[in-house]
Design a protein around this motif. Structure first.
Motif, short mmCIF file in Angstrom:
data_model
loop_
_atom_site.label_atom_id
_atom_site.label_comp_id
_atom_site.label_asym_id
_atom_site.label_seq_id
_atom_site.Cartn_x
_atom_site.Cartn_y
_atom_site.Cartn_z
N LYS A 136 -5.89 -1.55 -5.57
CA LYS A 136 -6.43 -0.83 -4.41
C LYS A 136 -5.48 -1.02 -3.24
O LYS A 136 -4.70 -1.98 -3.22
CB LYS A 136 -7.84 -1.31 -4.09
N PRO A 137 -5.54 -0.16 -2.21
CA PRO A 137 -6.26 1.12 -2.16
C PRO A 137 -5.54 2.17 -2.98
O PRO A 137 -4.41 1.94 -3.44
CB PRO A 137 -6.19 1.47 -0.67
N HIS A 153 -2.05 4.56 1.04
CA HIS A 153 -2.16 4.06 2.42
C HIS A 153 -2.60 5.14 3.38
O HIS A 153 -2.93 4.83 4.54
CB HIS A 153 -0.84 3.44 2.87
N HIS A 159 2.27 2.58 -3.48
CA HIS A 159 1.37 2.77 -4.62
C HIS A 159 1.61 4.09 -5.35
O HIS A 159 1.70 4.13 -6.57
CB HIS A 159 -0.09 2.71 -4.16
N HIS A 184 0.80 -1.23 0.00
CA HIS A 184 0.00 0.00 0.00
C HIS A 184 0.83 1.28 0.00
O HIS A 184 0.53 2.23 -0.73
CB HIS A 184 -0.93 0.02 1.22
N ASP A 185 1.88 1.32 0.82
CA ASP A 185 2.65 2.56 0.94
C ASP A 185 3.55 2.81 -0.27
O ASP A 185 4.20 3.85 -0.35
CB ASP A 185 3.48 2.56 2.22
N ALA A 209 0.81 -0.27 5.79
CA ALA A 209 -0.48 -0.71 5.26
C ALA A 209 -1.53 0.38 5.30
O ALA A 209 -2.48 0.38 4.51
CB ALA A 209 -0.99 -1.93 6.03
N ILE A 213 -8.87 -1.31 5.11
CA ILE A 213 -8.14 -0.84 3.93
C ILE A 213 -7.63 -2.00 3.07
O ILE A 213 -7.38 -1.82 1.87
CB ILE A 213 -6.98 0.08 4.34
N ASN A 214 -7.49 -3.18 3.68
CA ASN A 214 -6.90 -4.29 2.93
C ASN A 214 -7.92 -5.28 2.43
O ASN A 214 -7.78 -5.81 1.33
CB ASN A 214 -5.86 -5.01 3.81
N ARG A 274 1.78 -5.76 6.22
CA ARG A 274 0.32 -5.83 6.31
C ARG A 274 -0.21 -5.39 7.67
O ARG A 274 -1.35 -4.94 7.77
CB ARG A 274 -0.16 -7.27 6.06
#
Length: 346
Positions: free
Chosen positions: A95-96, A99, A77, A74-75, A183, A189-190, A177
C-alpha cells in the motif's frame, strides 16, 4: 501450489516482512532483488546473498520470476508494477496503490487494457494484489462475518482512531516520507490508510469526507500532515468519526468501534488485538488476533504472511485477487478528498 520464483523490488523497511514470509511459505523461493538505490543494492546483496539488479526490467530479464513483490516508496509503486504486468509477471504491491489518485487511476486503466487485449478475455492475465493485510486479522474477519450475518440489527455508526508516535528523525532518515511529491501525503496515506481501508470495506463505500488535516508537531520538518480529524459519510447513511495523529508520546493500539442496534463491537490491532463484542443482553464474545511474526513491527499488524500466502495460492484461479487496484482505489479516494477539503496535496 507449484514452486514459484519471486523477485523483490525495493529493499527498504517493509521488505523485511515480505522476505520473511516468502522464506516461511512452502512453494515460494526468493530469487533476486531490485532497487534503484546503489546503497540498498549493496545492503541487499550482503544480507541475502541473492543477485541484485537496478530495475525490475533487469531483474525479470535475468531471473524470469513468476511474481514480484513491490515494496518501494509510494511514488515508485505504479511503474514497476506495470512493467512486471506487461511482461506477464504477477505483482503483489505494498500500500498505497499510488501516491496520487491520478497515478492510481493510471494503473487501474492500464490493467484493464492489458486484460482486454488478451484473446482469453483476461482470464489468463497476470494478477496484482495490494497489501491491505489488516483485512486478514482475525478481529477484522470476525467483524465482517457478524456484519454480513444480520444478527447485529440496525447499524448506528462507527468510530476509528490511529494514535501513534513519530519523530523528526523518522522523516530525516527517509526524506521521501515527508514530501507531497514522493509520499503523496503523510499520516493518512502512510499510516492510517489501513484503517481507512477497513472502515470502507466493513461499513460500505464512503461518498463524502468532511474534516481537516493539519501539522500539529512536524511543521518545518515535513510538508505533509501529522494529524487528521474527519467524518466519513457512507452510502448507507451512517457516519464514521475518524481521528488520527502521529503526535502522541507513545503508540496506542488502533481502535475501530462499531455501534449497532444489538451490540457494541470493538476491534483493536497493533501488538495484542482482536474483536470484543458486547451484546446489549449482557453477553461478551472475544476473538483474539494471531501474534505478530518475528522481525516485523507491531503497528504493521499480524497478517502480512496470511495475505501473501493467500495471494500466491490464488494465482492458479481464474478470478482476480480480491484486494486488487479497484479495491485499493477506495481508501485513496477517501484520503484524497480529505486533502482537497483541507486545501493541501496535489
Amino acid at each position: 501450489m507449484s514452486q514459484r520464483r519471486i523477485g523483490l523490488v525495493g529493499y527498504g523497511d517493509v521488505s523485511i516482512v515480505h522476505v520473511g514470509a516468502i522464506e516461511a511459505i512452502d512453494g515460494l523461493e526468493l530469487v533476486g532483488i531490485a532497487d534503484t538505490d546503489p546503497a540498498a543494492r549493496e545492503r541487499a546483496a550482503a544480507e541475502t546473498s541473492l543477485p541484485v539488479h537496478s530495475s525490475v526490467e533487469e531483474l525479470i530479464e535475468a531471473l524470469r520470476p513468476d511474481a514480484v513483490h513491490v515494496t518501494t516508496p509510494h511514488d515508485q509503486h505504479v511503474d514497476p508494477s506495470l512493467a512486471a504486468l506487461e511482461r506477464g509477471v504477477h505483482v503483489l504491491q505494498e500500500k498505497p496503490l499510488a501516491h496520487t489518485l491520478a497515478e492510481g487511476e493510471r494503473l487501474v486503466e492500464a490493467l484493464g487494457s492489458l486484460r482486454a487485449a488478451r484473446a482469453d478475455g483476461g482470464a489468463g492475465a497476470p494478477k496484482i494484489g495490494i497489501c491491505f493485510q489488516n483485512r486478514y486479522n482475525r478481529g477484522s474477519q470476525e467483524l465482517a462475518r457478524l456484519l454480513a450475518g444480520g444478527e447485529l440489527g440496525e447499524m448506528r455508526g462507527a468510530w476509528a482512531s490511529v494514535v501513534w508516535t513519530r519523530t523528526a528523525q523518522y522523516y530525516e532518515a527517509k526524506p521521501w516520507r515527508g514530501r507531497w511529491e514522493t509520499a503523496g501525503g503523510g499520516l493518512l496515506i502512510n499510516q492510517a490508510i489501513h484503517t481507512l481501508d477497513l472502515v470502507q470495506w466493513l461499513l460500505g463505500p464512503v461518498e463524502r469526507t468532511e474534516g481537516l488535516v493539519s501539522q500539529r508537531k512536524f511543521a518545518g520538518v515535513t510538508e505533509v500532515e501529522d494529524t487528521a480529524d474527519l467524518v466519513l459519510h457512507h452510502a448507507s447513511g451512517v457516519t464514521t468519526t475518524f481521528y488520527a495523529t502521529l503526535t502522541a508520546p507513545a503508540a496506542r493500539p488502533v481502535e475501530f468501534e462499531v455501534e449497532t442496534e444489538k451490540a457494541s463491537l470493538e476491534v483493536r490491532s497493533g501488538g495484542v488485538g482482536g474483536l470484543t463484542v458486547r451484546w446489549k443482553d449482557g453477553r461478551v464474545d472475544t476473538f483474539s488476533d494471531r501474534v505478530a511474526a518475528p522481525g516485523g513491527r507491531a503497528y504493521w499488524g499480524v497478517s502480512h504472511e496470511e495475505l501473501i500466502r493467500d495471494f500466491h495460492a490464488s494465482l492458479d484461479d481464474p478470478e482476480p485477487f480480491w484486494i486488487g487496484p479497484g479495491e485499493a482505489m477506495a481508501s485513496l479516494r477517501i484520503l484524497t478528498d480529505a486533502y482537497r477539503a483541507s486545501g493541501v496535496g496535489s
